[in-house]
Scaffold this active site. Structure first.
Site, short mmCIF file in Angstrom:
data_model
loop_
_atom_site.label_atom_id
_atom_site.label_comp_id
_atom_site.label_asym_id
_atom_site.label_seq_id
_atom_site.Cartn_x
_atom_site.Cartn_y
_atom_site.Cartn_z
N CYS A 146 31.46 19.16 35.51
CA CYS A 146 31.32 19.33 34.07
C CYS A 146 30.11 20.20 33.69
CB CYS A 146 31.27 17.97 33.40
SG CYS A 146 31.66 18.05 31.65
N HIS A 185 34.99 13.34 35.72
CA HIS A 185 33.78 12.53 35.63
C HIS A 185 33.80 11.38 36.60
CE1 HIS A 185 31.95 14.73 32.61
NE2 HIS A 185 32.85 14.49 31.69
N1 GLN Z 1 28.48 20.66 27.51
C1 GLN Z 1 29.44 19.81 28.09
C2 GLN Z 1 30.68 19.63 27.26
O1 GLN Z 1 31.52 20.47 27.38
C3 GLN Z 1 28.98 18.57 28.67
C4 GLN Z 1 30.04 18.07 29.55
C5 GLN Z 1 29.65 16.90 30.34
O2 GLN Z 1 28.96 17.04 31.36
N2 GLN Z 1 30.12 15.76 29.90
O3 GLN Z 1 30.87 18.67 26.50
#
Ligand code: GLN
EC number: 6.3.5.13
Length: 237
Positions: free
Chosen positions: A98, A197
Site C-alpha cells: 500500500c 493489508h
Molecule cells: N495513501 C494511501 C491510500 O491510498 C495509504 C494507503 C495505506 O497504506 N493504507 O489511502
C-alpha cells in the site's frame, strides 16, 4: 557449509512509521518458512536518518501507512532512494504494501490533493479519488503461475502501472490497483507490490515460499533451494 550458516538479512523500511496493518507479520512468515529449511532470518529497522546500504540486505519489507506517515517518510526516502533503487536493480526482493508500494513509484496524490514524490524505482504512479475509498476483500489470480492470493484492501490511491511492470494478479474479487483495469499490485524484477493489508505472506504461503526462493537463489545460487522448499507446506489463513 552446514545448513545453519545460511541466513537472510531483512531491512524493515520505516517499520516504525509504516506498519499500520501488522505488516511485520510478513517477516515472521518468511522466518517461519525459512527455519524449516535451516535458514536464519534477521531483521533490522531502517528509518528516518538511517543509512541503507543495498549490499547489507537480502530482502526488504516496506509496509503500509496513511497519507500523514507517508508525507513524513517520503522526503527521507529520497535520501536513500538511490540505494533502494540499486537494491531493486540488483534483483533484491521487496514486499511493498500500500503506502510503501506507492512510494516506490513516481508519485502519489494524497486525499487532500497534495502531490508526494516517490523515488521512481518503478514507473508507476498513484492518483487519488475525490470522495471514496476501495475497501473490502480481494482475490487475485496470477496469470503466469496460476496462483491465487487473498487479502483485504483499504486505500484511496488509484495506482497505474507502465509497460515495464506486470500486475501481481488479475482481480477476481475486489478493486485492486485502480478499480478500472482489473490489475492488482505489481511485479517488477523481484519487487512485489500490493494493496493487500495485514501480512500478505502470512495469508498466502504460496507467495511467501515464492519470495523466499527468490531471495535464497539470489544469495546462494549454487544450492538447490527449489527441492528444499518442495518439502515445505504453504499455509493459508
Ligand atoms: N495513501 C494511501 C491510500 O491510498 C495509504 C494507503 C495505506 O497504506 N493504507 O489511502
Amino acid at each position: 557449509m552446514t545448513e545453519q550458516q545460511y541466513n537472510l538479512r531483512v531491512a524493515h523500511l520505516y517499520g516504525d512509521l509504516m506498519n499500520t496493518y501488522g505488516d511485520y507479520g510478513n517477516i515472521i512468515a518468511l522466518r517461519y518458512y525459512a527455519q524449516q529449511i535451516g535458514v536464519d532470518v534477521t531483521d533490522q529497522l531502517v528509518s528516518l536518518g538511517d543509512d541503507f546500504n543495498a549490499d547489507n540486505f537480502d530482502f526488504a519489507l516496506f509496509g503500509g501507512g496513511q497519507d500523514y506517515e507517508q508525507s513524513i517518510v517520503a522526503p527521507d526516502l529520497q535520501r536513500i532512494g538511490n540505494e533502494v533503487t540499486r537494491f531493486i536493480e540488483n534483483d533484491g526482493p521487496i514486499i511493498a504494501v500500500c503506502g510503501g508500494y506507492q512510494l516506490l513509484g513516481n508519485y502519489f496524490i494524497m486525499a487532500d490533493d497534495t502531490r508526494v514524490e516517490g523515488i521512481g524505482a518503478m514507473n508507476i504512479y498513484t492518483e487519488n479519488q475525490a470522495t471514496s475509498r476501495f475497501i473490502g476483500n480481494v482475490t487475485i489470480k496470477n496469470s503466469e503461475t496460476g496462483e491465487e492470493y487473498h487479502g483485504f484492501e483499504n486505500h484511496q490511491g488509484r495506482t497505474y502501472l507502465s509497460e515495464q511492470e506486470r500486475p501481481l494478479g488479475q482481480v477476481v474479487v475486489g478493486n485492486g490497483n485502480n478499480g478500472v483495469d482489473g490489475s492488482e499490485g505489481v511485479i517488477y524484477r523481484n519487487v512485489f507490490g500490493t494493496y493487500f493489508h495485514g501480512p500478505i505472506l502470512t495469508r498466502n504461503g504460496n507467495l511467501a515460499l515464492r519470495m523466499l526462493e527468490l531471495a535464497l537463489i539470489r544469495k546462494y545460487p549454487t544450492v538447490d533451494w527449489h527441492s528444499k522448499l518442495a518439502n515445505v507446506t504453504p499455509e493459508f489463513f
